[in-house]
Design a protein around this motif. Structure first.
Motif, short mmCIF file in Angstrom:
data_model
loop_
_atom_site.label_atom_id
_atom_site.label_comp_id
_atom_site.label_asym_id
_atom_site.label_seq_id
_atom_site.Cartn_x
_atom_site.Cartn_y
_atom_site.Cartn_z
N ARG A 46 0.82 -1.20 0.00
CA ARG A 46 0.00 0.00 0.00
C ARG A 46 0.86 1.26 0.00
O ARG A 46 0.56 2.25 0.68
CB ARG A 46 -0.96 -0.01 1.20
N SER A 47 1.93 1.20 -0.77
CA SER A 47 2.85 2.34 -0.88
C SER A 47 3.04 2.67 -2.36
O SER A 47 3.46 1.81 -3.13
CB SER A 47 4.21 2.01 -0.25
N ARG A 48 2.75 3.87 -2.73
CA ARG A 48 2.88 4.28 -4.13
C ARG A 48 4.09 5.18 -4.30
O ARG A 48 4.27 6.16 -3.59
CB ARG A 48 1.62 5.01 -4.59
N ALA A 49 4.94 4.83 -5.27
CA ALA A 49 6.11 5.63 -5.55
C ALA A 49 5.71 6.86 -6.37
O ALA A 49 5.14 6.72 -7.45
CB ALA A 49 7.15 4.82 -6.30
N GLU A 50 5.98 8.04 -5.84
CA GLU A 50 5.64 9.27 -6.54
C GLU A 50 6.79 9.74 -7.43
O GLU A 50 6.56 10.33 -8.49
CB GLU A 50 5.28 10.36 -5.53
N SER A 51 8.01 9.52 -6.99
CA SER A 51 9.16 9.95 -7.78
C SER A 51 10.39 9.14 -7.40
O SER A 51 10.47 8.57 -6.31
CB SER A 51 9.44 11.44 -7.58
N VAL A 52 11.33 9.08 -8.35
CA VAL A 52 12.63 8.46 -8.10
C VAL A 52 13.68 9.46 -8.57
O VAL A 52 13.67 9.90 -9.72
CB VAL A 52 12.80 7.13 -8.87
N GLN A 53 14.58 9.81 -7.67
CA GLN A 53 15.62 10.79 -7.99
C GLN A 53 16.99 10.21 -7.69
O GLN A 53 17.16 9.44 -6.74
CB GLN A 53 15.42 12.08 -7.19
N ARG A 54 17.94 10.59 -8.51
CA ARG A 54 19.31 10.14 -8.32
C ARG A 54 20.01 11.04 -7.32
O ARG A 54 19.83 12.27 -7.33
CB ARG A 54 20.03 10.15 -9.66
N THR A 55 20.80 10.43 -6.44
CA THR A 55 21.61 11.18 -5.49
C THR A 55 23.08 10.98 -5.84
O THR A 55 23.41 10.34 -6.84
CB THR A 55 21.34 10.71 -4.05
N GLU A 56 23.95 11.52 -5.02
CA GLU A 56 25.38 11.42 -5.31
C GLU A 56 25.85 9.97 -5.38
O GLU A 56 26.67 9.61 -6.23
CB GLU A 56 26.18 12.19 -4.25
N HIS A 57 25.34 9.14 -4.47
CA HIS A 57 25.80 7.76 -4.40
C HIS A 57 24.69 6.73 -4.59
O HIS A 57 24.90 5.55 -4.35
CB HIS A 57 26.50 7.50 -3.06
N VAL B 290 20.02 6.40 -5.02
CA VAL B 290 18.71 6.90 -5.41
C VAL B 290 17.85 7.12 -4.17
O VAL B 290 18.09 6.50 -3.13
CB VAL B 290 17.97 5.91 -6.35
N VAL B 291 16.87 7.98 -4.32
CA VAL B 291 15.87 8.16 -3.27
C VAL B 291 14.50 8.09 -3.92
O VAL B 291 14.23 8.76 -4.91
CB VAL B 291 16.07 9.48 -2.50
N VAL B 292 13.63 7.26 -3.35
CA VAL B 292 12.27 7.10 -3.84
C VAL B 292 11.33 7.77 -2.85
O VAL B 292 11.34 7.44 -1.66
CB VAL B 292 11.89 5.60 -3.99
N THR B 293 10.54 8.71 -3.35
CA THR B 293 9.56 9.40 -2.50
C THR B 293 8.21 8.74 -2.67
O THR B 293 7.73 8.55 -3.79
CB THR B 293 9.46 10.89 -2.88
N LEU B 294 7.59 8.36 -1.55
CA LEU B 294 6.29 7.68 -1.56
C LEU B 294 5.15 8.67 -1.44
O LEU B 294 5.35 9.86 -1.15
CB LEU B 294 6.24 6.66 -0.43
N GLY B 295 3.96 8.18 -1.66
CA GLY B 295 2.78 9.04 -1.66
C GLY B 295 2.53 9.74 -0.35
O GLY B 295 1.93 10.83 -0.32
N ASP B 296 2.96 9.13 0.78
CA ASP B 296 2.74 9.76 2.08
C ASP B 296 3.86 10.72 2.46
O ASP B 296 3.89 11.24 3.58
CB ASP B 296 2.57 8.69 3.17
#
Length: 475
Positions: A250-261, A263-269
């Motif tokens: 029950r977790s929806r990925a809103e975005s995936v962004q690259r970091t220096e080392h 990735v970070v995935v931001t969820l709907g909450d």
């Protein structure tokens, strides 16, 4: 007077042009050529299409390697151990992803070459280029420096599909991947985040977990594999938990962004998940844009899939379609069957329309999940009335010998008559074990027909016979 040639050569189609060389295309080509037709395949990437080059063959080869590692890691119970400095068997077995992926791509290329040789051996002409329909009998092929016109009495469109992308999670082929790019990895991801818990996402999550990555699977639904048998999904989730794979339900990925080392995935909450790499598996899009379907009079759905009937006909005369571009079932076996059915219909040969309830499918997770026919969800909805028997493989002698402690056989029989109408297999080799159940469904066999057929002892297939025996209907 009818000649012998007329009697044994009912095929009345002089020429067939096939746009797309995947399973739907090359299977149709083989059949048509064997029946005497002049066949041309237009393929832009390579014979076998994405199924062979970037999808089915590569992914299942990767999964087979992961399965080999899983068997070795779990072999201590069999008296076979691998020594490591800290005593952890996982540390004694390491995956060389560069070597694995080199083998994956080599096997895919070899399979493509084998298919091409088989086609050329029966006289199929193969053109590498990008095709576009000019009308319902003509295809223009862009070959780079030159263009070529292919005319035929009929056309089969089998152009497949490509990975769907999120605007907020664009693959870069280095840290963020779609499933066609994952084989470019040179080293095993330390922390892999998989977005999407459908078949593709679950398979890759299972594979990389087996290879040694720390895997987090992000699922927008209550269970992994939404739409599949709930008992099967529960077994898989239990195995995932035991092997250290994290499932965020029950977790929806809103975005995936690259970091220096990583990735970070931001969820709907608003919460985030970090990792070293991310694989995005959020469905596919048919390759139907810009190929001239409108000019040929071929209708598509709002999703871009080609509309076909049970014998693979489109809305345009002389034009048929097969495979993922039709949106029927995204399975190579279905694409191949659609292609064969199209050729049979074109040639006036005996043909049976595609029956989706006869289609067996397999999910190559560890353990595998195979199914065919009517499901328990169909029974719950009232579409069918049936009896269900689920038999755990824990009591199967062969399973015990192989140290298999999860999985089951499930058979669904029509209530009252006892005719086999569906089934599910969860366990090692489920893709093989589903076949006798699929045969029973397709041929409308009675549970007693299955139960009275001899099986080898000990064998996993013995549990299929046992499940059928317990569904015996007293007349």
């Amino acid at each position: 007077m009818t000649s012998q040639q007329d009697v044994f050569a009912p095929f009345a189609l002089p020429s067939l042009a096939i746009l797309g060389g995947g399973p739907g295309g090359y299977e149709a080509a083989m059949v048509a050529a064997s029946m005497g037709a002049e066949v041309t395949i237009i393929e832009r990437s390579g014979v076998g299409g994405s199924a062979v080059l970037t999808d089915v063959v590569p992914s299942k080869t990767l999964i087979a390697t992961a399965d080999a590692m899983n068997r070795n890691v779990d072999s201590a119970e069999l008296g076979v151990s691998f020594k490591a400095a800290d005593g952890d068997p996982k540390e004694a077995i390491k995956a060389d992803l560069l070597q694995i992926n080199e083998r994956v791509l080599r096997l895919a290329k070899e399979q493509s070459t084998d298919i091409r040789r088989g086609l050329e051996a029966v006289g199929v002409k193969i053109i590498i280029g990008t095709g576009r329909l000019l009308d319902n009998r003509t295809i223009e092929v862009d070959r780079g420096e030159t263009n070529e016109i292919v005319r035929a009495d009929a056309i089969l469109v089998s152009v497949g599909a490509h990975p769907r992308e999120l605007a907020t999670a664009k693959p870069d082929g280095e840290r963020i991947f779609n499933w066609t790019q994952i084989y470019d990895l040179k080293e095993l991801p330390e922390e892999l985040i998989v977005v999407g818990s459908g078949v593709t996402g679950a398979e890759f999550a299972s594979a990389f977990n087996g290879l040694g990555s720390k895997v987090t699977l992000i699922s927008s639904r209550d269970q992994v594999l939404p739409g599949e048998d709930s008992d099967a999904a529960a077994v898989l989730e239990d195995v995932f938990a035991r092997r250290g794979l994290t499932v965020l339900s029950r977790s929806r990925a809103e975005s995936v962004q690259r970091t220096e080392h990583g990735v970070v995935v931001t969820l709907g909450d608003g919460s985030t998940v970090t990792g070293t790499h991310c694989l995005v598996c959020v469905g596919s899009i048919p390759n139907t844009t810009g190929i001239g379907l409108e000019a040929a009079g071929v209708e598509v759905t709002s999703s871009g899939h080609i509309k076909v009937d049970g014998v693979s006909r489109t809305s345009a005369p002389n034009v048929y379609a097969a495979g993922d571009c039709t949106g029927v079932f995204a399975l190579a076996s279905v694409a191949a069957m659609q292609g064969r059915i199209a050729v049979a219909h074109l040639g006036g040969d005996g043909v049976r329309p595609l029956k989706l309830k006869n289609v067996s499918s397999n999910i190559f997770t560890s353990p595998e999940i195979a199914s065919v026919g009517v499901s328990e969800a169909d029974l719950a909805s009232g579409k069918y009335q049936g009896d269900v028997l689920k038999l755990s493989l824990r009591t199967n002698a062969r399973a015990k010998m192989r140290n298999v402690d999860e999985g089951f056989i499930k058979i669904i029989a029509r209530k009252g008559s006892g005719t086999v109408i569906g089934g599910v297999v969860v366990g090692a080799g489920a893709c093989e074990l589903i076949f006798p159940i699929a045969l029973a469904v397709a041929q409308k066999l009675h549970v007693d027909d299955v139960a009275s057929t001899f099986t080898v002892y000990p064998s996993l297939s013995g549990s299929i016979s046992e499940a059928a025996r317990r569904l015996h209907v007293h007349m």
